[in-house]
Design a protein around this motif. Structure first.
Motif, PDB file in Angstrom:
ATOM      1  N   UNK A 269       0.795  -1.238   0.000  1.00 29.63           N
ATOM      2  CA  UNK A 269       0.000   0.000   0.000  1.00 29.63           C
ATOM      3  C   UNK A 269       0.824   1.284   0.000  1.00 29.63           C
ATOM      4  N   UNK A 270       1.910   1.304   0.766  1.00 25.46           N
ATOM      5  CA  UNK A 270       2.756   2.503   0.815  1.00 25.46           C
ATOM      6  C   UNK A 270       4.075   2.287   0.073  1.00 25.46           C
ATOM      7  N   UNK A 271       4.177   1.181  -0.660  1.00 26.01           N
ATOM      8  CA  UNK A 271       5.408   0.886  -1.365  1.00 26.01           C
ATOM      9  C   UNK A 271       6.465   0.334  -0.436  1.00 26.01           C
ATOM     10  N   UNK A 272       7.600  -0.032  -0.991  1.00 22.14           N
ATOM     11  CA  UNK A 272       8.702  -0.566  -0.216  1.00 22.14           C
ATOM     12  C   UNK A 272       9.205   0.485   0.774  1.00 22.14           C
TER      13      UNK A 272
ATOM     14  N   UNK B 189       0.185 -10.742   8.534  1.00 27.16           N
ATOM     15  CA  UNK B 189      -0.180  -9.504   7.849  1.00 27.16           C
ATOM     16  C   UNK B 189      -0.619  -8.439   8.846  1.00 27.16           C
ATOM     17  N   UNK B 190      -1.399  -8.850   9.848  1.00 27.07           N
ATOM     18  CA  UNK B 190      -1.881  -7.895  10.842  1.00 27.07           C
ATOM     19  C   UNK B 190      -0.713  -7.250  11.593  1.00 27.07           C
TER      20      UNK B 190
ATOM     21  N   UNK C 134       3.243  -0.591  10.711  1.00 22.41           N
ATOM     22  CA  UNK C 134       3.413   0.493   9.742  1.00 22.41           C
ATOM     23  C   UNK C 134       2.196   1.404   9.645  1.00 22.41           C
ATOM     24  N   UNK C 135       1.187   1.155  10.498  1.00 23.03           N
ATOM     25  CA  UNK C 135      -0.037   1.963  10.463  1.00 23.03           C
ATOM     26  C   UNK C 135      -0.676   1.932   9.074  1.00 23.03           C
TER      27      UNK C 135
END
Length: 405
Positions: free
Chosen positions: A114-117, A149-150, A156-157
């Motif tokens: 979602x936010x990239x690497x 995953x959670x 990382x919020x």
């Protein structure tokens, strides 16, 4: 039906640190969209070291960002060992942002991360959202074991940021196969934006290359990118060594990311068995899978879509760590009767593996086992969604032009 769009642009992001799955998925979607819409241009940002080894249709191109490699322990390192990881990430982030500013996309599609690497896309998401770009997060139908995953996303919020930035979330699978966010605390706003588009259908290239496929019947063995596929190939060859009755002709594709020493060892080992042919890489895997009598694989997303697309009997030996994605997918597909599965420790038994390989060509194809599991509607649904968005933008633009004139 092919439609004309006026200079519509889609930017796609594929972080690509370990295998080929992300780039191949983006490329599949891009090729389908430019085939449906003549005025559309698509640019893929990719960190894959061999992004240039694939062919791209007209109006699809890629921007290569410096490669980062994911190690088996989950850590990352720069491909160029002389450059620190932080420096590489800064270069990647800068290139991504500059590409977005210059390309000015109508739609930005981010694959899986979602936010990239290491958050490298967040700055670009902020910029594009402020400029009215439609932001899409594309998720595999299986991401990982829920508890893994959670933990990763909480650290990382991520869930809050998904709600903050993304207009929609495409899940590349049907809702009755698997929910990638199962057992996670999903805000209602995020859940409402999830659209299960379906599996992404694959097709063979329009132009066949002479001598590309083996002649006659063969089993195809593929490890995807190959970075963690050496054990499967070793066990496959061992099965042939231990069972003289195993005489199926086999084509083994090691994958471009298999470590050199392991690759050379397997090539030497396989060369002693006349029924096995080993190649290192092929950029037209769809063609090889379409021609096979059966497929042996680790069961990554793209290979699974190809197995369904070409309706091939399949034996899956999934990777079980550090991510459990392949294991979850294989178990679910096995429950539905779509594939046969061996756990890695079961495949280490050469006679058990040999028995499964002997049975593979006679196995019923997925369509005979579970008709519902063959819904491959993802590309069609994505095309309809994108056409609706861009068509509305085109109509709004035309209305503005008419009013101004």
């Amino acid at each position: 039906m092919t439609r004309r769009l006026d200079d519509a642009r889609i930017l796609m992001y594929s972080h690509d640190t370990f295998g080929l799955g992300h780039l191949r998925r983006c490329r599949t979607i891009a090729h389908s969209l430019v085939e449906d819409y003549r005025g559309l241009n698509i640019l893929i940002i990719s960190g894959a070291t061999i992004a240039g080894a694939f062919d791209y249709r007209a109006r699809v191109d890629f921007v290569k960002i410096p490669s980062v490699i994911k190690l088996h322990n989950g850590d990352y390192t720069s491909l160029d060992r002389h450059i620190e990881l932080d420096e590489t990430l800064k270069m990647r982030q800068s290139i991504i942002r500059h590409t977005a500013e210059t390309f000015k996309p109508d739609i930005f599609i981010v694959d899986k991360e979602p936010m990239g690497l290491r958050g490298e896309v967040e700055e670009t998401l902020t910029y594009l959202k402020a400029h009215g770009t439609t932001l899409v997060l594309g998720l595999r139908e299986v991401m990982d074991a829920p508890h893994l995953l959670e933990a990763e996303w909480k650290r990382r919020d991520t869930m809050r940021k998904i709600e903050q930035y993304y207009d929609t979330i495409w899940v590349y699978g049907p809702p009755d196969f698997y929910d990638p966010l199962t057992e996670l605390e999903v805000p209602p706003a995020v859940r409402e934006r999830m659209n299960f588009v379906g599996f992404l259908q694959r097709s063979v290239p329009r132009e066949e290359l002479p001598g590309h496929k083996p002649e006659g019947d063969y089993i195809l063995v593929t490890t995807g990118g190959g970075g963690d596929g050496a054990d499967l190939i070793h066990d496959f060859i061992h099965a042939y060594q231990q069972d003289p009755g195993l005489t199926h002709k086999a084509l083994v594709v090691l994958g471009p990311y298999m470590p050199v020493k392991k690759r050379e060892k397997l090539i030497r080992k396989g060369s002693k068995i006349p029924h096995i042919k080993i190649i290192e890489f092929d950029n037209r895997m769809e063609e090889l899978i379409a021609g096979a009598k059966g497929v042996v694989a680790m069961g990554g997303y793209n290979t699974y879509c190809e197995i369904l697309s070409f309706d091939k009997p399949a034996l899956i030996v999934p990777r079980i760590q550090p991510r459990e994605e392949q294991l979850i997918r294989a178990r679910r597909a096995s429950e539905l009767g779509l594939i046969d599965m061996l756990l890695p420790e079961e495949a280490e038994d050469p006679l058990r593996f040999a028995a499964a390989l002997k049975a593979l060509p006679q196995r019923a194809p997925p369509s005979k086992s579970c008709a519902n599991g063959l819904r491959l509607e993802g590309l069609v649904h994505i095309s309809e969604i994108v056409g609706g968005w861009l068509g509305e933008q085109s109509s709004e633009h035309l209305s503005i032009v008419k009013k101004s004139s």
